[in-house]
Design an enzyme around this catalytic site. Sequence first.
Site, short mmCIF file in Angstrom:
data_model
loop_
_atom_site.label_atom_id
_atom_site.label_comp_id
_atom_site.label_asym_id
_atom_site.label_seq_id
_atom_site.Cartn_x
_atom_site.Cartn_y
_atom_site.Cartn_z
N HIS A 1 0.82 -1.22 0.00
CA HIS A 1 0.00 0.00 0.00
C HIS A 1 0.85 1.27 0.00
CE1 HIS A 1 0.30 -0.08 4.55
NE2 HIS A 1 0.36 1.23 4.35
N ASP B 1 0.16 -7.56 1.34
CA ASP B 1 0.59 -6.17 1.58
C ASP B 1 2.11 -6.07 1.67
OD1 ASP B 1 0.50 -3.47 1.87
OD2 ASP B 1 -0.50 -3.44 3.82
N SER C 1 4.46 2.51 8.06
CA SER C 1 4.18 1.35 7.22
C SER C 1 5.40 0.95 6.40
CB SER C 1 3.02 1.66 6.26
OG SER C 1 1.81 1.80 6.96
#
Length: 213
Positions: free
Chosen positions: A52, A81, A159
């Site tokens: 992402h 992911d 992230s």
Amino acid sequence: AAIDTYSAPWIPAVTATRLSVLKITGVADSCARRVEGSGFVYAQDRIITNAHVVAGIDQPSVQVDRGRREATVVLYDPDRDVAVLYVPDLGLRPLQFASRPVDSNADAILLGYPEDGPFFAGAARIRDRMEIRGPDIYNDRTVTREVYSIYGDVRSGNSGGPLIARDGSVLGVIFAAAVDQQFTGFALTAAEVAADARKGASSTAEVSTGDCA
């Protein structure tokens, strides 16, 4: 670098790993949005991050001491992911994944560039290791992932950054913060990302990063 005062014994591990933890940025043209996140070198000239973080980006770049380097996405897994970026002649030391998982209440530290800011190292604690069902990054279908639930200051931009153990080995890849519980985040375990990491370590061909996530 900001280091939580409780993590002073971790300073050697942070010092040894920080140059291999990089900020990743890019522009997703399909939604006219600038995207930023974290990643880390795990194999020669290869950086692992979240899918992402680079979704919809044609040309991501990574920030290094010598400036910015363009990167090529060579693996893109929106279900798990995970994405892998290739930067020729990057020349940074790969971090090593932990050989086995850790138990609940184990101490850890999360590294990355939250909120598009400077490098940050924050104390964390493993709450649990579990398999959770949830949507892929596009909310198209339900997938199951092995993750660590962690107590720590996980923010936007963390992230793709590593969750490390005291010896500097990587326990997992940060990928989410809980929306309903403060100071709770989630990391994909080393075992969960292992297959993608192996595949990406020898890949050089560019792959599509799909649409914005």
